[in-house]
Design a protein around this motif. Sequence first.
Motif, PDB file in Angstrom:
ATOM      1  N   PHE A  14       0.736  -1.457  -0.015  1.00 12.27           N
ATOM      2  CA  PHE A  14       0.185  -0.155   0.046  1.00 12.27           C
ATOM      3  C   PHE A  14       1.346   1.468   0.434  1.00 12.27           C
ATOM      4  CE2 PHE A  14      -2.519   3.247   2.471  1.00 12.27           C
ATOM      5  CZ  PHE A  14      -2.910   3.623   2.040  1.00 12.27           C
ATOM      6  N   VAL A  15       2.066   1.273   0.965  1.00 18.57           N
ATOM      7  CA  VAL A  15       2.641   2.339   1.013  1.00 18.57           C
ATOM      8  C   VAL A  15       3.861   2.916  -0.177  1.00 18.57           C
ATOM      9  CG1 VAL A  15       4.652   3.539   1.979  1.00 18.57           C
ATOM     10  CG2 VAL A  15       3.190   2.526   3.389  1.00 18.57           C
ATOM     11  N   GLU A  16       4.112   1.680  -1.038  1.00 21.31           N
ATOM     12  CA  GLU A  16       5.021   1.926  -2.383  1.00 21.31           C
ATOM     13  C   GLU A  16       3.977   2.391  -3.289  1.00 21.31           C
ATOM     14  OE1 GLU A  16       5.939  -2.096  -2.928  1.00 21.31           O
ATOM     15  OE2 GLU A  16       7.704  -2.076  -1.371  1.00 21.31           O
ATOM     16  N   LYS A  17       2.278   2.654  -2.626  1.00 22.78           N
ATOM     17  CA  LYS A  17       1.501   3.074  -4.338  1.00 22.78           C
ATOM     18  C   LYS A  17       1.749   4.444  -3.846  1.00 22.78           C
ATOM     19  CE  LYS A  17      -1.432  -0.902  -4.951  1.00 22.78           C
ATOM     20  NZ  LYS A  17      -2.755  -1.699  -4.658  1.00 22.78           N
ATOM     21  N   LEU A  18       1.690   5.198  -2.620  1.00 23.52           N
ATOM     22  CA  LEU A  18       1.912   6.054  -2.251  1.00 23.52           C
ATOM     23  C   LEU A  18       2.802   7.429  -2.927  1.00 23.52           C
ATOM     24  CD1 LEU A  18       0.358   6.188   1.114  1.00 23.52           C
ATOM     25  CD2 LEU A  18      -1.208   6.213  -0.921  1.00 23.52           C
ATOM     26  N   PRO A  19       2.422   8.587  -3.898  1.00 25.38           N
ATOM     27  CA  PRO A  19       3.957   9.077  -3.958  1.00 25.38           C
ATOM     28  C   PRO A  19       4.360   9.868  -2.565  1.00 25.38           C
ATOM     29  CG  PRO A  19       1.624  10.940  -4.372  1.00 25.38           C
ATOM     30  CD  PRO A  19       1.469   8.979  -3.823  1.00 25.38           C
ATOM     31  N   ASP A  20       6.024   9.736  -2.564  1.00 25.42           N
ATOM     32  CA  ASP A  20       6.432  10.395  -1.354  1.00 25.42           C
ATOM     33  C   ASP A  20       5.758  10.344  -0.659  1.00 25.42           C
ATOM     34  OD1 ASP A  20       8.004  11.483  -3.846  1.00 25.42           O
ATOM     35  OD2 ASP A  20       6.756  13.213  -3.821  1.00 25.42           O
ATOM     36  N   ALA A  21       5.475   9.794   0.247  1.00 27.87           N
ATOM     37  CA  ALA A  21       5.054   8.799   1.262  1.00 27.87           C
ATOM     38  C   ALA A  21       6.204   9.028   2.495  1.00 27.87           C
ATOM     39  CB  ALA A  21       4.614   7.065   1.166  1.00 27.87           C
ATOM     40  N   LEU A  22       5.675  10.084   3.145  1.00 27.82           N
ATOM     41  CA  LEU A  22       7.302  10.054   4.908  1.00 27.82           C
ATOM     42  C   LEU A  22       7.837   8.673   5.450  1.00 27.82           C
ATOM     43  CD1 LEU A  22       4.897  13.561   5.682  1.00 27.82           C
ATOM     44  CD2 LEU A  22       7.037  13.679   3.914  1.00 27.82           C
ATOM     45  N   TRP A  23       6.568   7.721   5.515  1.00 26.69           N
ATOM     46  CA  TRP A  23       7.333   6.701   6.381  1.00 26.69           C
ATOM     47  C   TRP A  23       7.932   5.352   5.583  1.00 26.69           C
ATOM     48  CZ3 TRP A  23       2.552   8.591   5.785  1.00 26.69           C
ATOM     49  CH2 TRP A  23       1.012   7.699   5.109  1.00 26.69           C
ATOM     50  N   ALA A  24       7.993   5.853   4.270  1.00 25.16           N
ATOM     51  CA  ALA A  24       8.303   4.921   3.129  1.00 25.16           C
ATOM     52  C   ALA A  24       9.271   4.732   3.725  1.00 25.16           C
ATOM     53  CB  ALA A  24       8.328   4.497   1.316  1.00 25.16           C
TER      54      ALA A  24
END
Length: 226
Positions: A215-225
């Motif tokens: 799910f996180v990998e689909k988010l642009p510029d996720a701060l918690w990646a």
Amino acid sequence: MKRTILFDTETTGLDPLKGDRVIEIAALELVGDLPTGRNFHVLIDPERDVPEEASRVHGFTRADLEGKPKFAEVAAGFLEFVGNDPLIAHNARFDFGFLNAELARAKQPVLDMGRMVDTLDMARERFPGMPNSLDALCRRFSIDLSERTTHNALLDCKLLAAVYLELTGGRQRGLSLAVEEGGGGIATYEYTRPAGLAGVCVKPDAAEIAAHQAFVEKLPDALWAD
């Protein structure tokens, strides 16, 4: 912290001006909108019959009330318990009307209507056009109604205390906001776990961790990646 009193009455009927009387009073002390465990509860001899239709509502008959104190005998104790604090009730005008009629008959000071907090008014404002009886609100807030077979005043008070907490935002005992005097900064939070409440540690399994990562990998510029 602020002290308030939540209360309920049961009566022989619907109109004190037509001779109906109070047969039960229950009141709970709240501090910070939460019950402290202190309460006032009394059954009262109404000095008249109890109509069958009223008995079907609250479960009390004339025989149940024989030998109980008369209102004049309990009035001073009730007034001492409630003090000068705000008074909360559901459809509070009904309860205020009956208690003030009884207090006047007993030559005791009546309750100031300015102290009234009506949870029915609160519920109607929050849920306009919806059923807002105590039963309906308990069901809406998933509050257990299994013990409520009749309109017992003490049980109704305990249910209403839970409803009132929900209507006022579901605040939790032990949660406080504090800002240092003159600091003008961000509030700090202090939480004390209630006695007997154990902490719960929840650990995700491998599948849940993988699903979260996808799910996180689909988010642009996720701060918690990672």
